[in-house]
Design an enzyme around this catalytic site. Structure first.
Site, PDB file in Angstrom:
ATOM      1  N   CYS A  67       0.828  -1.219   0.000  1.00 48.53           N
ATOM      2  CA  CYS A  67       0.000   0.000   0.000  1.00 48.53           C
ATOM      3  C   CYS A  67       0.865   1.272   0.000  1.00 48.53           C
ATOM      4  CB  CYS A  67      -0.966  -0.006   1.164  1.00 48.53           C
ATOM      5  SG  CYS A  67      -0.207  -0.362   2.731  1.00 48.53           S
ATOM      6  N   SER A  94      10.219   2.253   5.800  1.00 50.70           N
ATOM      7  CA  SER A  94       8.763   2.127   5.912  1.00 50.70           C
ATOM      8  C   SER A  94       8.137   3.392   6.472  1.00 50.70           C
ATOM      9  CB  SER A  94       8.404   0.968   6.841  1.00 50.70           C
ATOM     10  OG  SER A  94       8.786  -0.230   6.252  1.00 50.70           O
ATOM     11  N   GLN A 118       6.244  -5.875   8.830  1.00 55.51           N
ATOM     12  CA  GLN A 118       5.320  -6.380   7.810  1.00 55.51           C
ATOM     13  C   GLN A 118       5.954  -6.370   6.413  1.00 55.51           C
ATOM     14  OE1 GLN A 118       1.744  -4.101   7.505  1.00 55.51           O
ATOM     15  NE2 GLN A 118       0.500  -5.903   7.147  1.00 55.51           N
ATOM     16  N   GLN A 128       6.215  -8.994   3.102  1.00 52.83           N
ATOM     17  CA  GLN A 128       5.788  -8.619   1.745  1.00 52.83           C
ATOM     18  C   GLN A 128       6.921  -8.823   0.748  1.00 52.83           C
ATOM     19  OE1 GLN A 128       4.556  -4.789   3.136  1.00 52.83           O
ATOM     20  NE2 GLN A 128       2.369  -5.260   2.919  1.00 52.83           N
ATOM     21  N   GLY A 154     -13.561  -5.568   4.743  1.00 56.53           N
ATOM     22  CA  GLY A 154     -12.337  -6.075   4.114  1.00 56.53           C
ATOM     23  C   GLY A 154     -11.582  -6.920   5.120  1.00 56.53           C
ATOM     24  N   GLU A 203      -4.343  -7.531   5.628  1.00 56.10           N
ATOM     25  CA  GLU A 203      -3.465  -7.750   6.783  1.00 56.10           C
ATOM     26  C   GLU A 203      -3.489  -6.584   7.775  1.00 56.10           C
ATOM     27  OE1 GLU A 203       1.072  -9.324   7.399  1.00 56.10           O
ATOM     28  OE2 GLU A 203       0.121  -9.531   5.440  1.00 56.10           O
TER      29      GLU A 203
END
Lengths: 286, 344
Positions: free
Chosen positions: B55, B113, B120, B124, B193, B196
Site C-alpha cells: 500500500c 517504511s 510487515q 511482503q 475487508g 493484513e
C-alpha cells in the site's frame, strides 16, 4: 495594603494557580497530570478562600456578595466547590485544572475592578432572607455555568485536535468526547435546576415588591434563564450537541458574566435610591 | 558484475515522495501485478524481475541489459488499464547496483517504511520473492539480492533496537478511539475487508474489549477466518452500509479500486446516529472513504498516513538507533555488492 480576608482570598487563588502551573509543567514534559496533588492544591485553595469569604461575611453580617469584588470571589469559590463535588464523580482528566484556571482568572479579575470593593451603606442584604437565598443560589449557578464553560473548552480542544490529527502534548490527556458530552448534559440539568430555584425564590419576593425591580435587570436575568433552558431542551432533543453545544455553553457563560455589570450598576442605583425612599428593594443579583 | 554486464536496477515510488492521493492511483491490483510480471518476463532485455507491491510502495527489482530499462518499464505500465504512467514517472526513483542493494536492505529492515521499524514489509518482500521465483523470474542475482536483504533485516531486528518503543497502527487507532468514546467496552465495531493491516487493527480493538465486532468481506472465507481470530460476526458484504449507522468504529481495508463510501452517504448515516460520534479508519489504498467526508462534524476520519504519522511521533527517541543501523546496513550493502561483482 490588603486586609487579612483579602490576603486569604489571594492565597487561595494562588493555590489554584499553583495547580494550573504544576499541570502545565507536567504536560510540557509530556507527563500525565498528577491528579492527587492537583486536588490537594485545589482543596487547600478552596479552604483558604472559604476562610477569606467567611471573614468577609462575618464583617458584612450576611453572605459576602455586597459588591463586584465579593460577587466575583463568590463565583470563583462556587466553581471550585462544585468541581470538588462533581469532578470526583465525573472523573474527567484536566477538568480540575480547567476549573482551577477559571476560578483563578475570575478571582484575579475581582482585584482589577476599579472601586469594585466599595460597600454601599444601604446594602439590601441581611434583611429578607429570600433575597440572600436568591442571590447566593444565583451565584452558585454561575459556578455551574463556569464548569460548563470549562468543559466546553476542553471539548472543543479535544474535537479540534482529533479533527486536525494532533496527538501530542495536552491533547492526549483530555477526556473523551463522549464522556464530556455526558457530563455537559448533567451539568446543564444542574445549572437549570439551581438557577430556576434561584429565580423562583426571587419571584416570590418580586410578586410582593414589583416596583422594586429594575426592568433591564429582570429582562436580562430571565433571558439568561430562558437561554440555558433552551440549550438544555435542544440537547435533550438531540438538536444541539457536539461543538455547537460547547460553543453555546461558552457564549452563555460570557453573556452571564457580561450581565453581571448592568445588574451590579442597577443594584448600586437602587441602593442609592433606597437612602431617600427608605424602602427595601428586591435585589436580583443576577 | 563487470561494467558491461547486466545491471541490477530498482524502479519504484513510495510514500516518501508520493502523496497518498497519487499513491492510491498507482496501487496495482493483484491482476495488474501479475500482468506486469508476465510482461517483464516476456521482455528480452530483462533477465530477472520481481515486483514489490504494497500500500505504500510499488517497486520493480530487475536485472537487465542495456540502458533503457526505465523506458521499457514505462511502456509496460502504460499498457495496464488506468495506470497513470506520467504521475508514476514524476514521482519515481531509480537505484542501480550498490544503491539498489542498499535501498533493499533499508526496505527489508523496515527503515524505509512509513512506520519505521515495522516488520510487515519483510513478509511482503518474501512474498514478492516467492511470486517471482514461482514465475521463474529469479536468477542468481536477484536470489542473492533478496537473501542478503532478508539477512540484513534479521540483523537489524535482532542486533539493534530499531523496533523498541514502536507503536503499532492498531494501538494508535485504539488510542484515538479512546479519545472519542472513552471506554471501548460499549463500542460497536465494523470491519470492512480482511487485509493484513485491517486484521491487525481489528485485533487491537478486540484486545481492548470492544462490545461487538462485525466483519464484511467480499471473500466470505477470509471474513470467516478473521471472525474466528477476533471473535466477530460475519455479515453479508452487501449489507454493511445498513449496519453503519449502528456502529461507532468503522475499519475499512478493502482492495476496492475506488472509494466505496461518499460524503453524502455518511451525512445520512450521521443523521441516523443523532448525536453519537463516528470514528472511521481508512486503511485501504486506494482509499475506501471519500476524503472530503472528514469535513463532517461528529465524524473523525483517519487514513493510513494519519495513523503512521502519529505512530512515528516517538521516532525521535529512536533516531540514534536508526542512524547507527543505517550506517551498518550501508556497510553490509557495500560488501554484498563487492561479493556479487566478484562472483560475476
Amino acid at each position: 495594603m490588603l486586609i487579612p480576608d483579602k490576603w486569604l482570598l489571594l492565597i487561595g487563588t494562588m493555590a489554584y494557580v499553583a495547580a494550573l502551573i504544576l499541570t502545565l509543567l507536567r504536560l510540557s514534559n509530556k507527563r500525565p497530570p498528577l491528579h492527587a496533588v492537583n486536588l490537594v492544591l485545589i482543596l487547600v485553595g478552596w479552604v483558604v478562600q472559604s476562610a477569606g469569604l467567611w471573614m468577609l461575611g462575618m464583617n458584612a453580617g450576611s453572605c459576602p456578595i455586597r459588591n463586584p469584588f465579593e460577587v466575583l470571589q463568590f463565583i470563583s469559590w462556587s466553581i471550585v466547590i462544585l468541581y470538588i463535588f462533581t469532578g470526583q464523580v465525573f472523573r474527567l482528566s484536566l477538568f480540575g485544572t480547567g476549573s482551577a484556571a477559571l476560578a483563578a482568572i475570575i478571582s484575579f479579575s475581582a482585584y482589577l475592578i476599579p472601586g469594585g470593593n466599595k460597600v454601599s451603606p444601604h446594602s439590601f442584604l441581611g434583611g429578607d432572607p429570600r433575597i440572600e437565598a436568591h442571590a447566593s443560589l444565583a451565584l452558585v449557578s454561575y459556578g455551574i455555568f463556569g464548569l460548563l464553560a470549562v468543559l466546553s473548552v476542553l471539548y472543543l480542544l479535544q474535537n479540534n485536535s482529533l479533527k486536525t490529527k494532533r496527538n501530542s502534548g495536552v491533547f492526549k490527556f483530555l477526556p473523551s468526547l463522549v464522556d464530556m458530552d455526558t457530563v455537559l448534559m448533567r451539568l446543564l440539568i444542574m445549572a437549570c435546576v439551581v438557577y430556576t430555584v434561584s429565580v423562583a425564590i426571587g419571584a416570590t419576593y418580586w410578586i410582593e415588591h414589583t416596583n422594586d425591580v429594575a426592568l433591564p435587570k429582570l429582562t436580562l436575568t430571565l433571558a439568561l434563564w430562558v437561554g440555558y433552558w433552551l440549550v438544555l431542551i435542544l440537547r435533550a432533543m438531540n438538536k444541539l450537541f457536539g461543538t455547537r453545544l460547547a460553543w453555546s455553553c461558552i457564549l452563555l457563560m460570557i453573556a452571564a458574566l457580561a450581565i453581571l455589570w448592568p445588574v451590579e450598576a442597577s443594584r448600586e442605583h437602587n441602593s442609592l435610591a433606597d437612602s431617600t425612599v427608605e424602602s427595601q428593594p428586591f435585589q436580583n443579583v443576577v | 558484475m563487470s561494467s558491461d554486464s547486466p545491471r541490477l536496477i530498482t524502479i519504484g515510488c513510495n510514500h516518501h515522495k508520493t502523496p497518498l492521493e497519487v499513491r492510491e492511483r498507482l496501487a496495482l491490483s493483484s491482476e495488474s501485478a501479475l500482468l506486469l510480471q508476465n510482461k517483464l518476463k516476456e521482455h528480452p532485455e530483462i533477465l530477472e524481475a520481481a515486483i514489490l507491491n504494497t500500500c505504500n510502495r510499488m517497486e520493480i527489482h530487475a536485472v537487465a541489459n542495456g540502458d533503457s530499462v526505465m523506458d521499457h518499464v514505462s511502456r509496460m505500465l502504460g499498457s495496464i488499464e488506468d495506470f497513470p504512467v506520467q504521475e508514476f514517472l514524476e514521482h519515481a526513483y531509480v537505484h542501480e547496483n550498490m544503491q539498489a542493494i542498499n535501498h533493499a536492505f533499508r526496505v527489508a529492515a523496515g527503515l524505509d517504511s512509513q512506520l519505521v521499524g515495522e516488520t510487515q514489509i519483510l513478509g511482503q518482500m518474501k512474498s514478492s520473492y516467492a511470486t517471482a521465483t514461482k514465475q521463474k523470474m529469479v536468477g542468481p542475482v536477484l536470489h542473492k539480492f533478496f537473501q542478503k536483504s532478508f539477512q540484513a533485516a534479521k540483523w537489524a531486528r535482532t542486533e539493534t533496537k530499531i523496533g523498541t518503543g514502536q507503536v503499532s497502527l492498531g494501538n494508535v487507532a485504539v488510542e484515538l478511539a479512546t479519545r472519542i468514546f472513552g471506554k471501548l467496552t460499549v463500542s460497536r465495531t465494523l470491519v470492512i475487508g480482511s487485509g493484513e493491516v485491517g486484521r491487525e487493527v481489528a485485533k487491537a480493538f478486540r484486545s481492548r474489549g470492544v462490545a461487538c465486532m462485525s466483519i464484511a468481506s467480499r471473500t466470505h472465507e477470509r471474513a470467516q477466518k478473521l471472525s474466528r481470530e477476533i471473535d466477530g460476526l460475519v455479515i453479508p458484504f452487501n449489507s454493511w452500509q445498513d449496519t453503519l449507522p449502528y456502529v461507532d468504529i468503522g475499519i475499512f481495508a478493502t482492495s476496492a479500486p475506488m472509494s466505496i463510501l461518499d460524503k453524502a452517504t455518511l451525512q445520512n448515516v450521521l443523521r441516523k446516529r443523532s448525536r453519537k460520534p463516528l470514528f472511521l479508519i481508512d486503511l485501504a489504498l486506494p482509499r475506501d472513504i471519500d476524503a472530503s467526508a472528514s469535513e463532517l462534524s461528529n465524524l473523525y476520519l483517519y487514513n493510513l498516513d494519519d495513523l503512521a504519522d502519529i505512530a512515528n511521533e516517538n521516532l525521535k527517541n529512536r533516531q540514534k538507533e536508526v542512524d547507527t543501523c543505517l550506517i551498518e546496513l550501508d556497510r553490509k550493502a557495500h560488501y554484498t555488492w563487492k561479493s556479487m561483482k566478484l562472483e560475476s
